[in-house]
Design a protein around this motif. Structure first.
Motif: not given
Length: 130
Positions: A67, A70, A74-75, A78, A97, A120, A125
């Motif tokens: 990943v 992010v 959109k956290r 995700v 994250t 994801l 992400a």
């Protein structure tokens, strides 16, 4: 082989790919080791060893899901996907994250890596597979 080791091996045979990846992650965290380094290094340093061809073929079939980033809006989405794909709790997923880029899954099949990447990315992400 001792009976204890035999029992552990039999239990390991019943794990799914996701559970196996989680096990490797927990072993790495608990014992402070990196399971990926010795495998690749061993193959490179000793290509003439018995079974080295099988190890090289196996190495090509395992992938890491990284990943990269992010988007802040959109956290939450995700985080939900990360929790779905792993056994991480909410606090661990949030911590994950905040320290990007980071590997979410290591040593998984191409299919599992592609599925994780798709989920994801749909959540927002930026993901790469290596």
């Amino acid at each position: 082989m001792s009976t204890t080791v035999e029992q552990i091996i039999e239990q390991l045979k019943t794990l799914t790919l996701l559970e196996s990846a989680e096990l490797v992650s927990q072993i790495e965290e608990t014992f402070g080791v990196d399971a990926s380094a010795p495998v690749g290094g061993g193959v490179m340093m000793d290509p003439g060893a018995t079974g080295a061809g099988a190890e090289v073929a196996e190495e090509k079939t395992t992938f890491d899901v990284l990943v990269e980033d992010v988007a802040s809006d959109k956290r939450v989405a995700v985080l939900k996907v990360i929790r779905k794909l792993t056994s991480l709790g909410l606090a661990e997923a949030k911590e994950f994250t905040t320290s990007l880029p980071k590997a979410l899954k290591e040593g998984v099949s191409k299919e599992e890596a592609e599925e994780a990447k798709t989920e994801l990315e749909a959540a927002g992400a930026k993901v790469t597979i290596s």
